[in-house]
Motif scaffolding. Structure first.
Motif, PDB file in Angstrom:
ATOM      1  N   GLU A 254      20.690 -24.337  12.907  1.00 26.95           N
ATOM      2  CA  GLU A 254      19.232 -24.425  13.066  1.00 26.95           C
ATOM      3  C   GLU A 254      18.510 -23.549  12.036  1.00 26.95           C
ATOM      4  OE1 GLU A 254      17.289 -26.408  15.267  1.00 26.95           O
ATOM      5  OE2 GLU A 254      19.241 -27.384  15.369  1.00 26.95           O
ATOM      6  N   ALA A 255      19.075 -22.398  11.745  1.00 25.54           N
ATOM      7  CA  ALA A 255      18.464 -21.513  10.742  1.00 25.54           C
ATOM      8  C   ALA A 255      18.508 -22.154   9.363  1.00 25.54           C
ATOM      9  CB  ALA A 255      19.178 -20.168  10.729  1.00 25.54           C
ATOM     10  N   TYR A 256      19.608 -22.804   9.039  1.00 26.98           N
ATOM     11  CA  TYR A 256      19.701 -23.489   7.753  1.00 26.98           C
ATOM     12  C   TYR A 256      18.714 -24.652   7.670  1.00 26.98           C
ATOM     13  CZ  TYR A 256      23.892 -20.998   6.264  1.00 26.98           C
ATOM     14  OH  TYR A 256      24.777 -20.032   5.864  1.00 26.98           O
ATOM     15  N   LYS A 257      18.502 -25.334   8.785  1.00 27.37           N
ATOM     16  CA  LYS A 257      17.572 -26.458   8.791  1.00 27.37           C
ATOM     17  C   LYS A 257      16.143 -26.011   8.525  1.00 27.37           C
ATOM     18  CE  LYS A 257      19.974 -29.461  12.073  1.00 27.37           C
ATOM     19  NZ  LYS A 257      19.895 -30.018  13.430  1.00 27.37           N
ATOM     20  N   THR A 258      15.778 -24.851   9.033  1.00 27.71           N
ATOM     21  CA  THR A 258      14.394 -24.396   8.913  1.00 27.71           C
ATOM     22  C   THR A 258      14.161 -23.488   7.716  1.00 27.71           C
ATOM     23  OG1 THR A 258      14.806 -22.527  10.387  1.00 27.71           O
ATOM     24  CG2 THR A 258      13.998 -24.563  11.386  1.00 27.71           C
ATOM     25  N   ALA A 259      15.222 -22.989   7.113  1.00 26.05           N
ATOM     26  CA  ALA A 259      15.067 -22.056   5.986  1.00 26.05           C
ATOM     27  C   ALA A 259      14.635 -22.806   4.735  1.00 26.05           C
ATOM     28  CB  ALA A 259      16.364 -21.319   5.730  1.00 26.05           C
ATOM     29  N   GLU A 260      13.836 -22.123   3.963  1.00 26.26           N
ATOM     30  CA  GLU A 260      13.405 -22.684   2.693  1.00 26.26           C
ATOM     31  C   GLU A 260      14.045 -21.870   1.574  1.00 26.26           C
ATOM     32  OE1 GLU A 260       9.228 -23.120   2.268  1.00 26.26           O
ATOM     33  OE2 GLU A 260       9.000 -23.835   4.321  1.00 26.26           O
ATOM     34  N   PHE A 261      15.071 -22.426   0.977  1.00 26.81           N
ATOM     35  CA  PHE A 261      15.740 -21.762  -0.125  1.00 26.81           C
ATOM     36  C   PHE A 261      15.185 -22.326  -1.428  1.00 26.81           C
ATOM     37  CE2 PHE A 261      18.997 -21.451   3.211  1.00 26.81           C
ATOM     38  CZ  PHE A 261      19.139 -20.078   3.228  1.00 26.81           C
ATOM     39  N   SER A 262      14.788 -21.433  -2.283  1.00 26.28           N
ATOM     40  CA  SER A 262      14.276 -21.861  -3.574  1.00 26.28           C
ATOM     41  C   SER A 262      14.771 -20.879  -4.631  1.00 26.28           C
ATOM     42  CB  SER A 262      12.750 -21.887  -3.564  1.00 26.28           C
ATOM     43  OG  SER A 262      12.280 -22.161  -4.850  1.00 26.28           O
ATOM     44  N   PHE A 263      15.562 -21.382  -5.530  1.00 28.27           N
ATOM     45  CA  PHE A 263      16.067 -20.552  -6.618  1.00 28.27           C
ATOM     46  C   PHE A 263      15.395 -20.942  -7.926  1.00 28.27           C
ATOM     47  CE2 PHE A 263      19.787 -20.423  -3.666  1.00 28.27           C
ATOM     48  CZ  PHE A 263      19.641 -19.096  -3.323  1.00 28.27           C
ATOM     49  N   ASP A 264      14.130 -21.281  -7.842  1.00 29.40           N
ATOM     50  CA  ASP A 264      13.382 -21.660  -9.040  1.00 29.40           C
ATOM     51  C   ASP A 264      13.142 -20.460  -9.959  1.00 29.40           C
ATOM     52  OD1 ASP A 264      13.284 -24.230  -8.101  1.00 29.40           O
ATOM     53  OD2 ASP A 264      11.332 -23.970  -7.141  1.00 29.40           O
ATOM     54  N   ASP A 265      12.991 -19.309  -9.347  1.00 29.14           N
ATOM     55  CA  ASP A 265      12.726 -18.109 -10.129  1.00 29.14           C
ATOM     56  C   ASP A 265      14.060 -17.444 -10.476  1.00 29.14           C
ATOM     57  OD1 ASP A 265      11.624 -15.927 -11.345  1.00 29.14           O
ATOM     58  OD2 ASP A 265      10.882 -15.005  -9.495  1.00 29.14           O
ATOM     59  N   GLU A 266      14.387 -17.406 -11.724  1.00 31.26           N
ATOM     60  CA  GLU A 266      15.664 -16.833 -12.191  1.00 31.26           C
ATOM     61  C   GLU A 266      15.796 -15.360 -11.813  1.00 31.26           C
ATOM     62  OE1 GLU A 266      19.396 -16.976 -13.792  1.00 31.26           O
ATOM     63  OE2 GLU A 266      18.038 -18.668 -13.586  1.00 31.26           O
ATOM     64  N   ALA A 267      14.686 -14.619 -11.830  1.00 33.84           N
ATOM     65  CA  ALA A 267      14.724 -13.191 -11.481  1.00 33.84           C
ATOM     66  C   ALA A 267      15.122 -12.998 -10.019  1.00 33.84           C
ATOM     67  CB  ALA A 267      13.367 -12.551 -11.749  1.00 33.84           C
TER      68      ALA A 267
ATOM     69  N   GLN B  22      18.885 -13.603  -9.712  1.00 30.69           N
ATOM     70  CA  GLN B  22      19.656 -12.477 -10.237  1.00 30.69           C
ATOM     71  C   GLN B  22      19.600 -11.280  -9.280  1.00 30.69           C
ATOM     72  OE1 GLN B  22      21.775 -12.594 -12.706  1.00 30.69           O
ATOM     73  NE2 GLN B  22      21.205 -14.744 -12.956  1.00 30.69           N
ATOM     74  N   GLU B  23      18.450 -11.069  -8.666  1.00 37.44           N
ATOM     75  CA  GLU B  23      18.310  -9.988  -7.683  1.00 37.44           C
ATOM     76  C   GLU B  23      19.215 -10.216  -6.488  1.00 37.44           C
ATOM     77  OE1 GLU B  23      17.049  -6.426  -6.200  1.00 37.44           O
ATOM     78  OE2 GLU B  23      16.537  -7.233  -8.165  1.00 37.44           O
ATOM     79  N   LEU B  24      19.294 -11.453  -6.046  1.00 38.09           N
ATOM     80  CA  LEU B  24      20.140 -11.823  -4.923  1.00 38.09           C
ATOM     81  C   LEU B  24      21.619 -11.621  -5.237  1.00 38.09           C
ATOM     82  CD1 LEU B  24      20.260 -13.062  -2.067  1.00 38.09           C
ATOM     83  CD2 LEU B  24      20.404 -15.288  -3.165  1.00 38.09           C
ATOM     84  N   LEU B  25      21.995 -11.921  -6.457  1.00 36.97           N
ATOM     85  CA  LEU B  25      23.395 -11.847  -6.844  1.00 36.97           C
ATOM     86  C   LEU B  25      23.868 -10.452  -7.204  1.00 36.97           C
ATOM     87  CD1 LEU B  25      23.645 -15.113  -8.963  1.00 36.97           C
ATOM     88  CD2 LEU B  25      24.456 -14.717  -6.627  1.00 36.97           C
ATOM     89  N   LYS B  26      22.992  -9.461  -7.225  1.00 38.31           N
ATOM     90  CA  LYS B  26      23.391  -8.085  -7.551  1.00 38.31           C
ATOM     91  C   LYS B  26      24.346  -7.518  -6.527  1.00 38.31           C
ATOM     92  CE  LYS B  26      19.565  -6.428 -10.253  1.00 38.31           C
ATOM     93  NZ  LYS B  26      18.485  -5.473 -10.341  1.00 38.31           N
TER      94      LYS B  26
END
Length: 98
Positions: free
Chosen positions: A78-91, A94-98
Motif C-alpha cells: 500500500e505504501a508503494y502504491k501511494t508513494a510518489e517516487f521521482s528521480f528527475d533531479d540528479e542531485a 545522488q543524495e539518496l545514494l550516499k
C-alpha cells in the motif's frame, strides 16, 4: 454495497479482538499500527471477496488469526502504491545514494 459498509456495523462488536491483535503486534515490536489501519487491512485483504454474510464469530476468528507478516506485506504494498517516487533531479538521486 462495498465491504466497508457491509462490515461497519460489526466494528464496535469486534473492537476487543482488534485491541487484542494490536497488543500482540506491540509485543512483537510493531508499535506503529493503528486500529483503523488494521481494520482497513481486514476490509481490503481478508474480506475483499465475501460471498455470504459473515457471522460475528467468523470475523473475530479471522481478526485473531492475522499474522504480523501478512499485515506488514500489505502495508508495504500500500505504501508503494501511494508513494510518489521521482528521480528527475540528479542531485536528489545522488543524495539518496550516499
Amino acid at each position: 454495497m462495498d465491504n466497508s459498509s457491509k462490515f461497519d456495523h460489526f466494528r464496535t462488536q469486534v473492537q476487543p479482538a482488534l485491541a487484542s491483535k494490536l497488543a500482540e503486534f506491540r509485543l512483537l515490536g510493531i508499535d506503529s499500527v493503528a486500529e483503523k489501519e488494521l481494520w482497513e487491512f481486514l476490509l481490503k485483504k481478508k474480506w475483499k471477496k465475501v460471498k455470504e454474510e459473515k457471522r460475528l464469530y467468523e470475523m473475530i476468528q479471522e481478526i485473531l488469526s492475522v499474522k504480523v507478516s501478512d499485515y506488514l506485506s500489505f502495508a508495504t504494498i500500500e505504501a508503494y502504491k501511494t508513494a510518489e517516487f521521482s528521480f528527475d533531479d540528479e542531485a536528489e538521486l545522488q543524495e539518496l545514494l550516499k
